[in-house]
Write an enzyme that holds these catalytic residues in place. Structure first.
Site, PDB file in Angstrom:
ATOM      1  N   LYS A 106       0.869  -1.181   0.000  1.00 17.26           N
ATOM      2  CA  LYS A 106       0.000   0.000   0.000  1.00 17.26           C
ATOM      3  C   LYS A 106       0.902   1.225   0.000  1.00 17.26           C
ATOM      4  O   LYS A 106       1.726   1.393   0.901  1.00 17.26           O
ATOM      5  CB  LYS A 106      -0.879   0.026   1.247  1.00 17.26           C
ATOM      6  N   HIS A 144      -8.652   0.529  13.283  1.00 14.25           N
ATOM      7  CA  HIS A 144      -8.181   1.687  12.528  1.00 14.25           C
ATOM      8  C   HIS A 144      -9.279   2.682  12.176  1.00 14.25           C
ATOM      9  O   HIS A 144      -9.001   3.866  11.997  1.00 14.25           O
ATOM     10  CB  HIS A 144      -7.467   1.240  11.239  1.00 14.25           C
TER      11      HIS A 144
HETATM   12  P1  NAD Z   1       7.377   8.115  10.510  1.00 12.07           P
HETATM   13  O1  NAD Z   1       7.785   7.616   9.202  1.00 12.07           O
HETATM   14  O2  NAD Z   1       6.915   9.520  10.616  1.00 12.07           O
HETATM   15  O3  NAD Z   1       8.547   7.854  11.555  1.00 12.07           O
HETATM   16  C1  NAD Z   1       8.370   8.261  12.899  1.00 12.07           C
HETATM   17  C2  NAD Z   1       9.535   9.143  13.361  1.00 12.07           C
HETATM   18  O4  NAD Z   1      10.677   8.316  13.591  1.00 12.07           O
HETATM   19  C3  NAD Z   1       9.970  10.168  12.351  1.00 12.07           C
HETATM   20  O5  NAD Z   1      10.325  11.347  13.028  1.00 12.07           O
HETATM   21  C4  NAD Z   1      11.197   9.532  11.712  1.00 12.07           C
HETATM   22  O6  NAD Z   1      12.082  10.462  11.163  1.00 12.07           O
HETATM   23  C5  NAD Z   1      11.796   8.837  12.897  1.00 12.07           C
HETATM   24  N1  NAD Z   1      12.649   7.695  12.612  1.00 12.07           N
HETATM   25  C6  NAD Z   1      12.463   6.738  11.693  1.00 12.07           C
HETATM   26  N2  NAD Z   1      13.357   5.753  11.847  1.00 12.07           N
HETATM   27  C7  NAD Z   1      14.143   6.116  12.874  1.00 12.07           C
HETATM   28  C8  NAD Z   1      15.237   5.496  13.523  1.00 12.07           C
HETATM   29  N3  NAD Z   1      15.670   4.284  13.207  1.00 12.07           N
HETATM   30  N4  NAD Z   1      15.845   6.162  14.541  1.00 12.07           N
HETATM   31  C9  NAD Z   1      15.387   7.387  14.925  1.00 12.07           C
HETATM   32  N5  NAD Z   1      14.327   7.989  14.382  1.00 12.07           N
HETATM   33  C10 NAD Z   1      13.710   7.361  13.367  1.00 12.07           C
HETATM   34  O7  NAD Z   1       6.173   7.231  11.118  1.00 12.07           O
HETATM   35  P2  NAD Z   1       5.865   5.664  11.113  1.00 12.07           P
HETATM   36  O8  NAD Z   1       5.158   5.416  12.392  1.00 12.07           O
HETATM   37  O9  NAD Z   1       7.030   4.857  10.759  1.00 12.07           O
HETATM   38  O10 NAD Z   1       4.836   5.536   9.902  1.00 12.07           O
HETATM   39  C11 NAD Z   1       3.617   6.240   9.899  1.00 12.07           C
HETATM   40  C12 NAD Z   1       3.180   6.374   8.479  1.00 12.07           C
HETATM   41  O11 NAD Z   1       2.993   5.064   7.936  1.00 12.07           O
HETATM   42  C13 NAD Z   1       1.870   7.089   8.296  1.00 12.07           C
HETATM   43  O12 NAD Z   1       1.998   7.982   7.214  1.00 12.07           O
HETATM   44  C14 NAD Z   1       0.886   5.979   7.957  1.00 12.07           C
HETATM   45  O13 NAD Z   1      -0.159   6.430   7.140  1.00 12.07           O
HETATM   46  C15 NAD Z   1       1.757   5.017   7.244  1.00 12.07           C
HETATM   47  N6  NAD Z   1       1.278   3.632   7.276  1.00 12.07           N
HETATM   48  C16 NAD Z   1       1.218   2.971   6.094  1.00 12.07           C
HETATM   49  C17 NAD Z   1       0.807   1.665   6.071  1.00 12.07           C
HETATM   50  C18 NAD Z   1       0.810   0.909   4.771  1.00 12.07           C
HETATM   51  O14 NAD Z   1       0.307  -0.217   4.738  1.00 12.07           O
HETATM   52  N7  NAD Z   1       1.375   1.458   3.725  1.00 12.07           N
HETATM   53  C19 NAD Z   1       0.452   1.003   7.251  1.00 12.07           C
HETATM   54  C20 NAD Z   1       0.547   1.716   8.447  1.00 12.07           C
HETATM   55  C21 NAD Z   1       0.960   3.042   8.459  1.00 12.07           C
HETATM   56  N1  GLY Z   2      -2.045  -1.415   7.034  1.00 10.92           N
HETATM   57  C1  GLY Z   2      -3.168  -2.072   6.453  1.00 10.92           C
HETATM   58  C2  GLY Z   2      -2.857  -2.784   5.204  1.00 10.92           C
HETATM   59  O1  GLY Z   2      -1.718  -2.887   4.807  1.00 10.92           O
HETATM   60  O2  GLY Z   2      -3.763  -3.279   4.568  1.00 10.92           O
END
Ligand code: NAD
Ligand code: GLY
Length: 358
Positions: free
Chosen positions: A140, A245
């Protein structure tokens, strides 16, 4: 250790372990051409970019695009800026994109990969716990629209996912705990024994014990891989991954993305979904309470923040992508380890859950 996502010719491995970012032998086979573009952000680049750059094959020219850090940059503007960068550096159809970062970097890079020259290969190198167990797996990809999160995107699978557990050492504690929410979700939706195991190992999990954490990530990826393999484009089963969610996204909207991390909102959403499931005559109250206790022991919030009203939440839930033909669908729990998609949701039960009239 390796978990395979079985999707015919689009199958790919999820490599999980330590010291993987600097492992040239691991990365090399997934780089088809001579051009590579790494997309990362201003927080992750200083930590892991240099190590990653050392593991590309010698023949490769590697360009790096560094995004500003934050969900607010998961936009069409950033997407366009990355496309401009790729054009400027004369990237072509054999370019491999590499997403180095959390879910924000992964989602936007995946969407660029899906659309640049009608699709190029990309590799996910997730560096947050949430990205390792959820967003990097399953294809996704998306950016946000001002009126809704993830509203512009595509299903587009990476050629591999490399989850280097060492990166979790630098992750902020709050981000780490937020990632645990998605791990518990897999127990609730699919695997009661995994849920038991998580309850038993919560102390080690929070202490980032290497073996326990790796097993938690691996089991989560195995469950996600099975669900995605059965229903890549969310025609049915995959929706179970959204357990909690619909409530969680509404909460993020109502609090304007300022108060809670995604995983924190999902944790509260899972507790609300369990309560709502009980009100629909599904999960037993003891199990709903157990979900709340387990999430709380993991360090996650489980109750709606003060000042978040039931009607605002209910309205926000109506905006969610899970609304089909004007009807609210919810993933509800039958018991720990089993959920179902309910089309005929009882809206007064939802309102009672949101009003917390226990
Ligand atoms: P993010 O990518 O914003 O990362 C969180 C924070 O951690 C950021 O400040 C980042 O710079 C920092 N960071 C990342 N790796 C680090 C590391 N190793 N050390 C220190 N800091 C680090 O947030 P997230 O929680 O990883 O992802 C959230 C996003 O993912 C949302 O946009 C959400 O919509 C998306 N998401 C997508 C799916 C999918 O299936 N595609 C599923 C769930 C969430
Ligand atoms: N995070 C929900 C999905 O990948 O379908």
């Amino acid at each position: 250790m390796r978990v395979q996502v079985h999707l015919g010719e689009r199958s790919y491995p999820i490599e999980i372990g330590h010291g993987l970012i600097g492992n040239a032998a691991l990365l090399g086979p997934y780089i088809a051409g001579q051009q590579v573009a790494v997309v990362t952000n201003s927080t992750v680049a200083p930590l892991y970019l240099e190590r990653l750059q050392q593991s590309f094959p010698d023949r490769c020219v590697v360009d790096v695009f560094v995004l500003d850090d934050g969900e607010q940059y998961k936009t069409l503007e950033s997407y366009t800026a990355i496309l401009d960068f790729l054009m400027q550096h004369r990237h072509n159809r054999s370019t491999t994109l590499v997403a180095l970062g959390g879910g924000v970097v992964g989602d936007i890079t995946g969407f660029v990969a899906a659309t640049f020259q009608r699709g190029v290969n990309y590799i996910q190198i997730p560096t947050t716990l949430l990205a390792q167990v959820d967003s990097s797996v399953g294809g996704k990809t998306a950016v946000n629209h001002p009126r809704g999160k993830n509203m512009i995107g595509a299903f587009y699978q990476p050629v591999c996912v490399i989850a280097d557990m060492d990166t979790l050492a630098t992750l902020a504690e709050r981000e780490f705990v937020a990632g645990l929410a998605e791990i518990y979700k897999y127990g609730v939706i699919w695997d009661a024994k995994f849920f038991d195991w998580l309850e038993d190992h919560v102390v080690d999990l929070r202490a980032k014990d290497a073996k326990v954490l790796q097993r938690a990530v691996q089991t989560s990826c195995e469950i996600k891989a099975r669900v995605v393999a059965e229903d890549e484009r969310e025609q049915g089963l995959r929706a179970i991954l959204n357990y909690g969610h619909t409530f969680g996204h509404a909460l993020e909207t109502v609090t304007e993305y300022k108060q809670l991390l995604h995983g924190e909102a999902v944790a509260i959403g899972m507790v609300l979904a369990a309560d709502c499931s009980e009100r629909h005559g599904l999960i037993a109250s003891g199990d709903a309470a157990r979900i709340e206790r387990a999430l709380s022991a993991a360090g996650l919030p489980t109750r709606l923040p003060r000042g978040v009203g039931a009607s605002a939440m209910f309205d926000a839930m109506g905006m969610d992508k899970k609304v089909v033909d004007g009807k609210l669908r919810l993933v509800l729990a039958e018991r720990i380890g089993s959920v179902k998609i309910v089309d005929a949701v009882n809206t007064s039960a939802v309102l009672q859950t949101l009003g917390n009239e226990r």
